[in-house]
Motif scaffolding. Structure first.
Motif, PDB file in Angstrom:
ATOM      1  N   TRP A  98      16.818  66.411 -13.643  1.00 18.21           N
ATOM      2  CA  TRP A  98      15.806  66.132 -14.671  1.00 18.21           C
ATOM      3  C   TRP A  98      16.033  66.928 -15.958  1.00 18.21           C
ATOM      4  O   TRP A  98      15.312  66.777 -16.927  1.00 18.21           O
ATOM      5  CB  TRP A  98      14.394  66.412 -14.120  1.00 18.21           C
ATOM      6  CG  TRP A  98      13.961  65.364 -13.145  1.00 18.21           C
ATOM      7  CD1 TRP A  98      14.301  64.040 -13.152  1.00 18.21           C
ATOM      8  CD2 TRP A  98      13.098  65.537 -12.017  1.00 18.21           C
ATOM      9  NE1 TRP A  98      13.717  63.374 -12.105  1.00 18.21           N
ATOM     10  CE2 TRP A  98      12.965  64.269 -11.391  1.00 18.21           C
ATOM     11  CE3 TRP A  98      12.408  66.633 -11.467  1.00 18.21           C
ATOM     12  CZ2 TRP A  98      12.185  64.077 -10.256  1.00 18.21           C
ATOM     13  CZ3 TRP A  98      11.629  66.433 -10.345  1.00 18.21           C
ATOM     14  CH2 TRP A  98      11.519  65.181  -9.740  1.00 18.21           C
TER      15      TRP A  98
ATOM     16  N   LEU B 134       6.014  60.408 -13.663  1.00 20.90           N
ATOM     17  CA  LEU B 134       6.458  61.138 -14.837  1.00 20.90           C
ATOM     18  C   LEU B 134       7.396  60.286 -15.700  1.00 20.90           C
ATOM     19  O   LEU B 134       7.361  60.360 -16.931  1.00 20.90           O
ATOM     20  CB  LEU B 134       7.124  62.453 -14.454  1.00 20.90           C
ATOM     21  CG  LEU B 134       7.154  63.314 -15.699  1.00 20.90           C
ATOM     22  CD1 LEU B 134       5.890  64.101 -15.905  1.00 20.90           C
ATOM     23  CD2 LEU B 134       8.347  64.181 -15.748  1.00 20.90           C
TER      24      LEU B 134
ATOM     25  N   TYR C 115       9.007  66.598 -18.189  1.00 17.36           N
ATOM     26  CA  TYR C 115       9.024  67.234 -16.881  1.00 17.36           C
ATOM     27  C   TYR C 115       8.482  68.661 -16.959  1.00 17.36           C
ATOM     28  O   TYR C 115       8.548  69.314 -17.997  1.00 17.36           O
ATOM     29  CB  TYR C 115      10.455  67.256 -16.321  1.00 17.36           C
ATOM     30  CG  TYR C 115      10.959  65.881 -15.998  1.00 17.36           C
ATOM     31  CD1 TYR C 115      10.627  65.282 -14.790  1.00 17.36           C
ATOM     32  CD2 TYR C 115      11.737  65.179 -16.916  1.00 17.36           C
ATOM     33  CE1 TYR C 115      11.077  63.999 -14.499  1.00 17.36           C
ATOM     34  CE2 TYR C 115      12.187  63.895 -16.623  1.00 17.36           C
ATOM     35  CZ  TYR C 115      11.849  63.314 -15.416  1.00 17.36           C
ATOM     36  OH  TYR C 115      12.271  62.048 -15.124  1.00 17.36           O
ATOM     37  N   HIS C 116       7.982  69.115 -15.827  1.00 19.06           N
ATOM     38  CA  HIS C 116       7.529  70.496 -15.717  1.00 19.06           C
ATOM     39  C   HIS C 116       8.751  71.385 -15.497  1.00 19.06           C
ATOM     40  O   HIS C 116       9.637  71.034 -14.720  1.00 19.06           O
ATOM     41  CB  HIS C 116       6.569  70.616 -14.529  1.00 19.06           C
ATOM     42  CG  HIS C 116       5.779  71.890 -14.554  1.00 19.06           C
ATOM     43  ND1 HIS C 116       6.356  73.124 -14.347  1.00 19.06           N
ATOM     44  CD2 HIS C 116       4.465  72.119 -14.793  1.00 19.06           C
ATOM     45  CE1 HIS C 116       5.415  74.044 -14.443  1.00 19.06           C
ATOM     46  NE2 HIS C 116       4.266  73.474 -14.717  1.00 19.06           N
TER      47      HIS C 116
ATOM     48  N   GLY D 282       4.861  68.146 -16.941  1.00 19.71           N
ATOM     49  CA  GLY D 282       4.498  67.813 -15.563  1.00 19.71           C
ATOM     50  C   GLY D 282       3.505  66.661 -15.496  1.00 19.71           C
ATOM     51  O   GLY D 282       2.850  66.304 -16.472  1.00 19.71           O
ATOM     52  N   LYS D 283       3.438  66.119 -14.283  1.00 23.48           N
ATOM     53  CA  LYS D 283       2.636  64.925 -14.051  1.00 23.48           C
ATOM     54  C   LYS D 283       1.139  65.198 -14.180  1.00 23.48           C
ATOM     55  O   LYS D 283       0.394  64.381 -14.725  1.00 23.48           O
ATOM     56  CB  LYS D 283       2.928  64.425 -12.623  1.00 23.48           C
ATOM     57  CG  LYS D 283       3.270  62.973 -12.551  1.00 23.48           C
ATOM     58  CD  LYS D 283       3.997  62.628 -11.268  1.00 23.48           C
ATOM     59  CE  LYS D 283       3.144  62.782 -10.034  1.00 23.48           C
ATOM     60  NZ  LYS D 283       3.758  62.099  -8.869  1.00 23.48           N
TER      61      LYS D 283
ATOM     62  N   ALA E  39       9.696  71.853 -12.043  1.00 23.80           N
ATOM     63  CA  ALA E  39      10.385  70.705 -11.434  1.00 23.80           C
ATOM     64  C   ALA E  39      11.878  70.758 -11.753  1.00 23.80           C
ATOM     65  O   ALA E  39      12.710  70.383 -10.927  1.00 23.80           O
ATOM     66  CB  ALA E  39       9.769  69.399 -11.933  1.00 23.80           C
TER      67      ALA E  39
HETATM   68  N1  URA Z   1       6.776  65.465 -10.621  1.00 26.19           N
HETATM   69  C1  URA Z   1       5.944  66.336 -11.216  1.00 26.19           C
HETATM   70  O1  URA Z   1       4.834  66.583 -10.778  1.00 26.19           O
HETATM   71  N2  URA Z   1       6.343  66.967 -12.308  1.00 26.19           N
HETATM   72  C2  URA Z   1       7.552  66.758 -12.839  1.00 26.19           C
HETATM   73  O2  URA Z   1       7.840  67.358 -13.865  1.00 26.19           O
HETATM   74  C3  URA Z   1       8.409  65.831 -12.221  1.00 26.19           C
HETATM   75  C4  URA Z   1       8.001  65.192 -11.118  1.00 26.19           C
END
Ligand code: URA
Ligand code: URA
Length: 284
Positions: free
Chosen positions: A262, A232, A251-252, A218-219, A255
């Motif tokens: 993704w 990201l 990526y999270h 994640g971001k 997400a």
């Molecule tokens: N935005 C996020 O915050 N996390 C992600 O994994 C993808 C986009």
């Protein structure tokens, strides 16, 4: 050569005049002006070593640059990553010198650093192998994690387990934790004062675990550790250096639950992670 040394010596003396007595002037064979006349204790030993070399060989000595200024240990690539990361922890943090994760976890469980620590059901410290070669870092506990006191146990966590399984890791093989150790109300984004309060705990965890590679999901986790504010896709586009430890960002899993497009890039990242992990754990 002598001229160069004289120039350097003049610069060092100038720096000394400005910043105080940071560096005993190096005694060198080449420089006749610096022989037995100098009473500085650093000059009594072996000749022709500069102070930076000596300092680098002694883990308890601060390192100095050419001009006698102390090098920030976190930015000193000659130090092991654990020492560089430990240098990021404020000196007054009670867990700074802790020897085990358990000690740090105890401290965290009994301390309110920011208001969300008071409102949590349970602190969520981290789970897995305390000597893991791979540390995975998310953002913050959600409702399920807050209830169980364990990171990544809800829907996102179950997906993370599947992703890890696909590259032949079990949860117990790695160490999983978050930037924040307490759940923010309604899963809102972490506040900067919350990150400031909890990030040094994560630094201590990393310094104790000494992983060979870090994965952020994640971001928020990627940008927080790398001190960036990138998208990201920019974060995942290259391997990063976290004070000497390779860091990859992807990526999270939450997400991926929202946006299945993704999944493919995440899978690419995971294959690369497995390859890098195998390389990094093979060479020792
Ligand atoms: N935005 C996020 O915050 N996390 C992600 O994994 C993808 C986009
Ligand atoms: N999301 C996170 O970032 N961390 C968790 O532990 C659970 C969900």
């Amino acid at each position: 050569m002598n001229e160069l040394l004289r120039d350097l010596r003049a610069i060092v003396e100038h720096e000394r005049a400005l910043h105080g007595d940071l560096l005993p002037l190096p005694a060198t064979k080449e420089d006749p002006s610096s022989s037995s006349a100098d009473p500085s204790p650093a000059d009594t030993g072996t000749p022709s070593h500069t102070a930076p070399d000596d300092a680098a060989s002694d883990p308890d000595m601060p390192n100095y640059d050419l001009f006698g200024n102390q090098v920030d240990p976190a930015e000193d690539p000659s130090l092991p990553p654990s020492e560089r990361i430990e240098a990021l922890i404020p000196d007054d943090a009670p867990y700074k010198d802790a020897d085990t994760l358990d000690e740090v976890e105890q401290y965290l469980a009994n301390t309110v650093l920011v208001p969300i620590d008071e409102d949590r059901e349970n602190p969520v410290f981290g789970v897995g192998d305390p000597a893991a070669d791979l540390v995975i870092i998310g953002e913050a506990p959600g409702r399920n994690e807050d209830e169980e006191g364990e990171p990544f146990v809800g829907r996102a966590g179950q997906l993370l387990d599947k992703i890890l399984d696909a590259i032949n890791f079990k949860r117990e093989d790695v160490y999983i934790t978050n930037i924040l150790k307490s759940r923010p109300p309604r899963n809102r984004d972490p506040k900067s004062e919350e990150v400031d309060a909890h990030l040094p705990v994560l630094y201590k965890q990393i310094a104790l675990i000494r992983p060979k590679i870090i994965l952020t999901v994640g971001k928020v986790a990627g940008n927080t550790l790398l001190d960036r504010s990138s998208s990201l896709s920019n974060l995942r586009d290259q391997e990063h250096d976290f004070y000497g430890i390779p860091l990859m960002a992807t990526y999270h899993p939450a997400a991926l639950l929202r946006n299945s497009q993704w999944k493919r890039p995440t899978w690419e990242d995971m294959k690369l992670l497995r390859t890098r992990y195998d390389q990094l754990t093979d060479e020792t």
